[in-house]
Design a protein around this motif. Structure first.
Motif: not given
Lengths: 690, 161
Positions: B38-41, B69-73, B82-85
């Protein structure tokens, strides 16, 4: 039959408005009172006509006449009756009719009251209000007709038309699509109407301002006439914004009350200019200054009111609110452009007549501080306006859409907001005219010294956040200054009349309602800021997936996931509802029922939080997801929102203060008496000169 | 000479490989929590549900994004990666504020510029008034001790009559 009655009365209202505008302008220009009187009658006719039309729509909505396209698009069999009625403003066409209905009502009210007192201005008030009304009615009659029906062509195509196209058969769906799930909430009864009331009533002061410009009455007559209108408009707009915040908090499920959504901002912008206007208009009344600026502010407010309606109704911005989209956008755009340019041209024509009668006394005088207040409000407006339209500009020029989200607005508006709060703390102690820093300092030092106590003690108690401490300091200062104002006013009365303090306070407030009502509003703002500090600085959140019996802890709260049930409801929803037990400091404080409603017809989910609310804090639980098999595991998102209730309490105080300020006077206003006296002395002087 | 450089290269490659492997292994040890996701989402917006941050959006599409996001983390990606993705996939609109480049500079420059111009105009107007005021004598007479109280009393007296 009902639809035909409604439709023709809508068309007649449009013609009446158009005729009223033209006849009033002609009568006023050529000095033919008969035309003006006739225009007035036309204006008075619009309200009953639009009322008939609105009632017809409500009738069709409630009876479920789904051949009417509008009815089929916003209601369904399963909706409760109250929502069917509110569906009048739940979609494009209906809400435009509702807007027109309010406009017609307010125009008539302005025309019935004191018609003979302001003969000179009123024809132009009729012109402005009727042009606005004719525009909105034109939109509904020709482009977004709420009475258009559904027809089926022989090829099986569905068409929407007012009259039966050749070779088609009537199409009567068995059920409608229903209202957008976001709008199926009791808030629907009150939030949109209050916002619209606020929007529409701002048209009246604008109309008087334009009338003053056209007729060349450069005194502050228009300001005095519309003072109460402006306050009432502002009251409703504020109420609409606060209610919208509460609604978002209750159902949108993002743990907050304000998301800097373009449509929220669209309603905020006229509020910003309106608030600036309410302050600067006092300078005009007291000192005869800022005449041009006040006209600019009311023109801006009008433009932003129409712009706000345009944003929500044109579909140009997609957001949670932009549920209605259609091709009326360009027309709106044109109307805003034409009225804006016309208003500004009038202003420029009268520019020299609107010269200031007075000079600025001092940089810390009340009038100077009001100017700074206006600058800050305009700064916030610039941020908001630019944030809303930049994505459109970007899309237009680069083809790329960008998001201008909350971080932008928060970063840009926070310093401006703090500046406004500081002014709120200082300005009540300043005086109009000649004053000095020394004089201000003498009034300010006591509250200033005391105000440091609150941040000092909260720092001692462990608050380390600088933003929060700064916030505490500013709101303590405002509170102290405001209370000090009440105190010394009451003391002055007691000295003078020997009244007891409560009586003195009561009389002080009831006889200077605008001033002291304003202070009550300031106290409301203080409470609201406390709530904002609570959410913006101290909100915490966490999320976790639990199996039954497991727990999730956040700050002093622990929740245990008890069970989950799923069922269908009569109104076409599938509800997934969790039961969680909440513990605070280890003590059971009850159960909450966060749920997710899935609307079959629109295939949309809605997240309804379970909230435990106390004055100190809210514990806010969202059901984010669950295992579809067995319903054993579920994901919860929980927020801890300290102090958030002060936001709503502050909102109530705010509205109370506005009502105090706007409450009708019994006798003639003392200021008016004063003006009369002044006019009399001036006349006798002129007489003496002769 | 040639041989030596190939040797160094192969060492370097195998070291890098080992490093990567250990990185992945370390990341896999750690299953990202919902709060980390969630911090990223929170900072992202999906193109469909405009103006609703990803961490609270209930639609199916957003659930899938959070899974990504979870997978990437879990694979050890950093927040910026992740944001760049998502930016690469869907454009700048997924970010909460436009990146400061090109036309986007206008977002950040215009409001302060308007404010500065407004402040300057205000300054000029105020100065103009002040100069006029100095030339003319002050209109209002002020009682020396407390002008506000004096005025208030005057007003109140007037009303009580």
């Amino acid at each position: 039959m009902i639809a035909n009655v409604g439709c023709s009365s809508l068309a007649m209202a449009f013609l009446a408005a158009l005729y009223g505008a033209i006849a009033a302008a002609y009568g006023a220009r050529r000095a033919r009172p008969r035309y003006v009187e006739s225009a007035r009658h036309a204006m008075l006719l619009t309200w009953p006509l639009v009322t008939v039309s609105a009632l017809a729509i409500i009738w069709l909505l409630v009876s479920g006449d789904y051949q009417i396209h509008y009815v089929a698009s916003v209601t369904s069999n399963s909706m409760p009756t109250y929502l069917k009625v509110t569906a009048l403003w739940g979609g494009q066409a209906g809400s435009l009719v509702f807007w027109s209905w309010l406009m017609a009502a307010f125009a008539s009210a302005a025309g019935i009251r004191k018609w003979h007192r302001d003969r000179e201005l009123l024809p132009w008030v009729v012109v402005v209000t009727m042009v606005t009304l004719a525009f909105f009615l034109g939109l509904v009659v020709f482009f977004e007709n709420p009475f258009a029906r559904l027809w089926l062509t022989p090829e099986g195509r569905q068409v929407t038309a007012l009259f039966q196209p050749r070779g088609t058969t009537p199409l009567i769906p068995s059920d409608g699509q229903g209202l957008n799930p976001l709008l199926r909430h009791p808030g629907m009864i009150i939030h949109p109407p209050t916002l619209y009331l606020g929007f529409v009533s701002f048209v009246v002061p604008y109309a008087f301002a334009i009338a003053a410009l056209v007729t060349g009455r450069t005194d502050d007559r228009w300001v005095r006439i519309t003072r109460r209108w402006t306050l009432v408009a502002w009251l409703f707009l504020s109420l609409g914004l606060i209610l919208g915040g509460r609604w978002a908090y209750d159902v949108l499920g993002w743990g907050g009350y304000w998301g800097w959504d373009p449509v929220e901002i669209a309603a905020l912008m006229p509020w910003l200019t309106g608030t600036a206007f309410l302050h600067s208009v006092m300078v005009q009344e007291k000192k005869g200054m800022l005449k041009r600026w006040n006209v600019i502010l009311i023109i801006l407010t009008y433009a932003l009111v129409i712009f706000g309606t345009f944003l929500t109704r044109s579909g140009v911005l997609s957001s949670v609110h932009a549920f209605a989209q259609s091709a009326i956008g360009p027309l709106f755009f044109l109307f805003i452009g034409v009225t804006f340019v016309a208003s500004l041209s009038l202003l420029i024509k009268r520019w020299d007549d609107l010269k200031s009668e007075n000079q600025l006394g001092s940089i810390v005088s009340r009038e100077a501080l009001f100017l700074f207040n206006n600058l800050l409000f305009m700064g916030i407006l610039a941020v908001c306006f630019w944030g809303v339209i930049f994505p459109l500009i970007s899309e237009l020029f680069t083809g790329q859409k960008v998001t201008v989200g909350p971080p932008f607005y928060e970063r840009a508006n926070s310093p401006l907001g703090i500046g406004l709060l500081l002014l709120m703390a200082i300005a009540p102690l300043s005086v109009f005219g000649q004053t000095s820093w020394k004089l201000l300092g003498r009034a300010l030092w006591k509250p200033l010294a005391l105000s440091f106590m609150v941040p000092f003690f909260s720092a001692l108690r462990g608050t380390t956040n600088l933003g929060a401490l700064l916030g505490y300091w500013v709101i303590s200062l405002i509170t102290l200054v405001t209370l000090y104002e009440f105190w010394r006013g009451a003391l002055a009365r007691r000295r003078r009349h020997g009244e007891s303090l409560p009586v003195a306070l009561w009389k002080l407030t009831s006889r200077n309602r605008r001033r002291y009502g304003g202070y009550v509003i300031h106290l409301g703002v203080v409470l609201m800021v406390l709530g904002v500090i609570g959410i913006e600085i101290f909100q915490t959140e966490t999320q976790g997936t639990l199996v039954q019996g497991e727990q999730l802890t956040l700050d002093r709260y622990t929740m245990i996931y008890e069970s989950l049930t799923q069922f269908d409801t009569q109104d076409g929803r599938n509800v997934t509802r969790a039961v969680v037990s909440v513990f605070r400091d280890g003590k059971n404080v009850g159960e909450l029922y966060p749920r997710r409603d899935f609307y079959y017809s629109s295939q949309q989910p809605m997240t309804i939080p379970g909230v435990r609310s106390t004055l100190e804090d809210d514990f806010y639980v969202l059901l984010v997801g669950w295992e579809s098999i067995g319903l054993s595991g579920a994901t919860f998102k929980v927020y801890h929102n300290p102090l958030v209730n002060f936001l709503w309490i502050g909102g109530l105080v705010f509205i109370l203060g506005t009502m105090v300020a706007a409450w009708p006077d019994r006798g003639p206003e003392p200021v008016l008496k004063l003006a009369k006296k002044r006019a009399a002395t001036a006349r006798s002087k002129i007489g003496g000169l002769r | 000479m040639m041989k030596k450089s190939t040797f160094t290269l192969s060492i370097a490659i195998s070291l890098l490989f080992l490093l990567l492997l250990s990185g992945v292994a370390a990341a896999q040890d750690h299953e990202p929590t919902d709060d980390e996701v969630n911090a990223i989402a929170k900072q992202l917006y999906c193109p469909v549900c405009e103006n609703i941050p990803l961490d609270v959006c209930p639609t199916q599409a957003c659930v899938q994004w959070r899974e990504i996001i979870r997978q990437k983390l879990a694979e050890g990606w950093t927040e910026d990666q992740i944001k760049q993705y998502f930016v690469d996939q869907y454009g700048d609109r997924v970010l909460a504020t436009p990146p400061a480049r090109g036309l986007n500079w206008l977002v950040y420059i215009l409001p302060p510029a308007v404010f500065v111009v407004g402040a300057y105009l205000l300054f000029r107007v105020v100065r103009g008034w002040r100069q006029q005021a100095v030339m003319e004598t002050p209109i209002a007479s002020i009682s020396p001790d407390d002008p506000y109280i004096a005025r208030l009393e005057e007003e109140l007296q007037k009303r009580d009559r």
